[in-house]
Enzyme design. Structure first.
Site, PDB file in Angstrom:
ATOM      1  N   CYS A 162       0.803  -1.232   0.000  1.00 25.99           N
ATOM      2  CA  CYS A 162       0.000   0.000   0.000  1.00 25.99           C
ATOM      3  C   CYS A 162       0.835   1.281   0.000  1.00 25.99           C
ATOM      4  CB  CYS A 162      -0.969  -0.001   1.181  1.00 25.99           C
ATOM      5  SG  CYS A 162      -0.226  -0.456   2.760  1.00 25.99           S
ATOM      6  N   HIS A 245      -2.984   6.510   3.818  1.00 28.59           N
ATOM      7  CA  HIS A 245      -1.564   6.627   4.125  1.00 28.59           C
ATOM      8  C   HIS A 245      -1.076   7.946   3.525  1.00 28.59           C
ATOM      9  CE1 HIS A 245      -1.727   2.628   5.525  1.00 28.59           C
ATOM     10  NE2 HIS A 245      -0.936   2.008   4.682  1.00 28.59           N
TER      11      HIS A 245
END
Lengths: 351, 351, 351, 351
Positions: A162, A245
């Site tokens: 990710c 994120h």
């Protein structure tokens, strides 16, 4: 061997049948959310751990997404890992949200059986001829599946970790300036750890500057995806938020680059394939307001869960700094995998 | 002119009388907490905004620390800014937790009046002959007060911005290796913004990659404190936690340095003055467990609010990476200022 | 059989030797923190799960408290469950922070072997002759240990569930007004779930209105502790904070009660035994500022981790409402158990 | 006087022109989000504080919603409070997200000028003939606008306070059982306080058992909306989450009620008017999984921001307990007001 998904058998009036492995985990749930009404794929088989076979998805899943679980998936029966049955069902694509230690046992069998496998597990990422595919970054690596034997054989395409995904997308259009040096610090949400993943006691009111194996993954995957020999310098840090994120990045380029060149490169970024259902028209959006992007924009409910946002672009000496935001469970996991399947279909099946 | 605090008048059997300006703000409260039973200083006068004069501290303060407000400060009367009265009270030291726009009006008058001023405001930080003092980093700059006219005249000593403080403490013992390059990303708690400071709506469940003016402060203060000509590359980011600033750092040195050299340098770090009440024996503690330090350790209740913790030391190519944690309201604000006053007393008054 | 701890053998110049079972869990860590320098008890043996035997406490514990782990406990060797060795070591008191399913196997053996057992596990709470002791609420039940066979035999004293503890302490001094009806909603921190306990994915940015078994515990324990036949109406809810349980309460009394009577009753509350090391002079502190107590005051670092705070007292019709705050890991768990051991020593051994 | 919005002038092929007052605040932003593509209303004029007149909405708003601000509203010019211009523009409906102290000056002028005013401000809520309208609860009060002089004159309809809204919706279908007693504790997110509203320092890692004026509002509004003489017992508490208010409720009814009766009553609840764009088919959804509803479901992105979720239904003695969740910024604020405007149009203009 199954019949591998090929152009000549494709019928545009029917959806392609797909199975999902690892359907009850956190990433599995995002796959379920995105696949349950996908325009190209029909979710025909939902596989989870053996103890759950024969039971309803709704009763077995500990649903962690903020959205209510779609009614139509509540009563899906959880099926076993049974290649014969999968063939009988006409399944040709398999999505894998399996934990790594299970993926390494099951995925080879799926490839061997002739399926087109799109996996979020890290097991195969570093194998030869296996692309870590991000259409915006390395569509040229899609044809590695031919080295795996396609169209005679099944194959696997992985998506990146990710945090690597966000960085690779933002850096891909800048490759042309010659990447010399990349330093990155991450601000990663708890959903990246899966479920149960992290204990609430470890992260409530806390910031933890360590995520096991994450920095190594970023270093290896960045090189492979962008085909550059740059050993990036990452710090991967967990922050107490649910989704998204954020990353701060300092880069040096071979060439002398203006900030405007970078904004232009991002604006012109595309997935290389037009009109994939899961690829937004603008895969990178640059925010010029100085406090954007913020992590709350990565909110899973956002229709733009596939966009990588960039911001805070600045120059200091030879270095250029910026921040980026990626939705770790969509673009950085399930959505990335689905986008890869779409890219494959667009290029090999229905161009 | 007041009688400046000088060695010859000092009586070890009496505490030195101090005033606090800006006593009701967030940093002011930490000053109150640390000064109300300080072994060397007696908090004789508490000054806040004019509208609060004559009222009890307890009724005027919106107490934000997790500790209960000490009973003995509840009924302290808030006094006015009155130099004559301060002289009559025998006050010789002034701590300033004033907001910057007020500090720039009041602090010059306090210096002019002959007080020893220890300020957390940024107004004077970049003025000639004014040290941004951190005893562990630049005790040699303490004697700049002589250039300000001490002992004939009053003077001011500032402490650094909270995020700079952590970085400067950790980097000070490494200066000997020749600092070439510093890249830092911060994870800063909401208490750094004061009260009311940041809106809950802006930071709840969010990470915001921008703190107005913070990066500029870090760049300027780092150079001045460490007397090095290095333009650091910062990203300053707000995270949703209460106390503590975590930072991730990548450094390059002139010399070839082993990780062990760095750990040793940190272990040997001292404030340069023995036995200051607010300076721990080990001002830097290196944590070798890979997920430490974590931000919850900066928890205000911790007796070690003056320690800078370091961790995650690693080398990659020419660069050395580490993380650090500083308690932004103690070491990075009120505690730093009090420690500076102690360092001054130790060196000039009672050595 | 071990020699049960009796008055006649007690020597005031020596600490009483104690063992701790379940030392590495979340509550176990609080026991370690509170016992490592306790004035009456000497922590002589630290027991954890079998796989950890022979190893250092420091290497085995996943320390979750914000305070740094005390250096002196880092190298304590984890011992096995061995009654013979415990006897040889002269241990007389056992603190139990065992998970319930292990407690039910081990605690009976400890009692049988003649130890004075103070347990945070719920297994024995509802057994006949076993007090759920809270000195401020039911010191009269301490002598139930005689029905268990003391001083001939070992015995067990349990402490209440964390949320019940807060409610029972606040209601105990009000019993004299005749409790008719109690309605309570809790705001419970994640530390109440132990470690790993709750997944971060389930509680980050979330509030969950269910805690398995908690409401049943509150209902049963409230009746037993206060010896009243009142079936309270609880809702137990998890909120995303680290330490502290807040509760809102509506009560009806038989008598007509003024708010001042309640404040007075709280102010006069005492543990019934003077000068226990872990019992504050005022076990209940009423806060009359309308936004107190707040959960951040329960912060583990607070020296007042044994105080129950009350606030927001108000009357509406026949009902009286108030809020309360209890530190769930101190007063509501390890601290409560230690206080019980102190109460036993004060009453039976060294009065 | 403006031409009041009347049936005879209505043209189904044109949207009704609306103005929004207080467009830059937190609730104002939700109005903007919901109105910018509303099927019945056309947002023709956006009014904010005087200092912002003539500027672009995008440059003036501090956007706090997780969604990206819609591009089409970025360049809307902020207009002044000018009744003549509003008439010329053909505006007939005004939505008010004004702060109370401004609402009390401006709203009377808007009514006087003949507009149909739908207000989220509390100023008019307790005035005679002014409904606090929630279609699911008190559609019968809509015709109070006739007592205000409609259709000859302008009028105002208010919506309830956010926490009252959730309670009133859940209790409305239960009124038929005879409400005797209601005790409620709330778990309210920070968005309820507006922007900047609450300081991050006051709520990060904290729970605060007090929200100024909120309990009084709940008590007064509950009575008026449901036309019952029941003085509810509320505790209003702030929790550190972004969106959503959860409430725990204990009720007593005149009649003997089975849990099944309640579930049925909720399932049958409707707004009383079919097919309002902002009213879901099922305005109350009962969740029978014991840990639902959770606050993260109130997530603003949820298409069901207008649904009130209930759960945890249980009986203990004469009391029935349940929990509920309301999206405080949608159903409990802007969405409620828009739904009220739709209900008015459906009943008076286009039935």
């Amino acid at each position: 061997m199954s019949k591998v998904l090929r152009k000549e058998e494709f019928r545009r009036d029917k959806k392609i049948k797909a199975a999902l492995f690892g359907a009850t985990g956190a990433v599995g749930q995002v796959f379920m959310w995105m696949l349950h009404d996908h325009p190209w794929f029909e979710l025909t088989r939902v596989v989870a751990s053996e103890s759950r076979e024969g039971k309803d998805y709704g009763s077995e899943v500990h649903w962690i997404l903020p959205q209510e679980i779609p009614e139509e998936i509540l009563s899906l029966e959880i099926a076993s890992f049974n290649i014969e049955e999968m063939r009988e069902q006409g399944i040709q694509i398999v999505f894998s949200a399996l934990p790594n230690h299970i993926a390494e046992k099951i995925e080879p069998q799926l490839i061997e059986a002739g399926f087109a496998v799109f996996s979020n597990a890290s097991h195969y990422r570093y194998s030869e001829h296996v692309p870590i595919l991000i259409p915006e970054a390395n569509m040229d690596q899609l044809n590695w599946i031919e080295k795996q034997g396609y169209p005679e054989k099944g194959f696997i395409i992985t998506n990146a970790n990710c945090s690597t995904t966000g960085l690779a997308v933002a850096m891909a259009p800048l490759r042309k300036f010659g990447i010399k040096d990349v330093i990155v610090s991450t601000y990663q949400s708890v959903s990246g750890a899966g479920h149960p993943g992290l204990s609430a006691l470890d992260i409530t009111g806390n910031v933890v500057p360590f995520i096991g194996g994450e920095e190594e993954k970023m270093r290896k995957e960045f090189k492979k995806i962008l085909s550059v020999d740059v050993d990036i310098h990452p710090f991967c840090v967990r922050v107490p938020v649910m989704f998204g994120h954020l990353e701060t990045v300092w880069v040096e380029f071979e060439q002398d680059v203006e900030l405007g060149d970078i904004i232009k490169a991002w604006a012109e970024c595309s997935s290389g394939v037009d009109h994939l259902p899961s690829t937004p028209a603008k895969p990178i959006i640059y925010e010029d307001q100085n406090d954007l992007p913020q992590i709350k924009m990565a909110f899973y409910g956002d229709p733009e869960g596939m966009v990588v946002y960039t911001g805070r672009l600045k120059r200091q000496g030879n270095r250029i700094g910026f921040s980026l935001l990626v939705n770790n469970v969509v673009k950085g996991a399930a959505g990335g995998s689905i986008q890869n399947a779409e890219a494959f279909v667009a290029k090999y099946i229905d161009k």
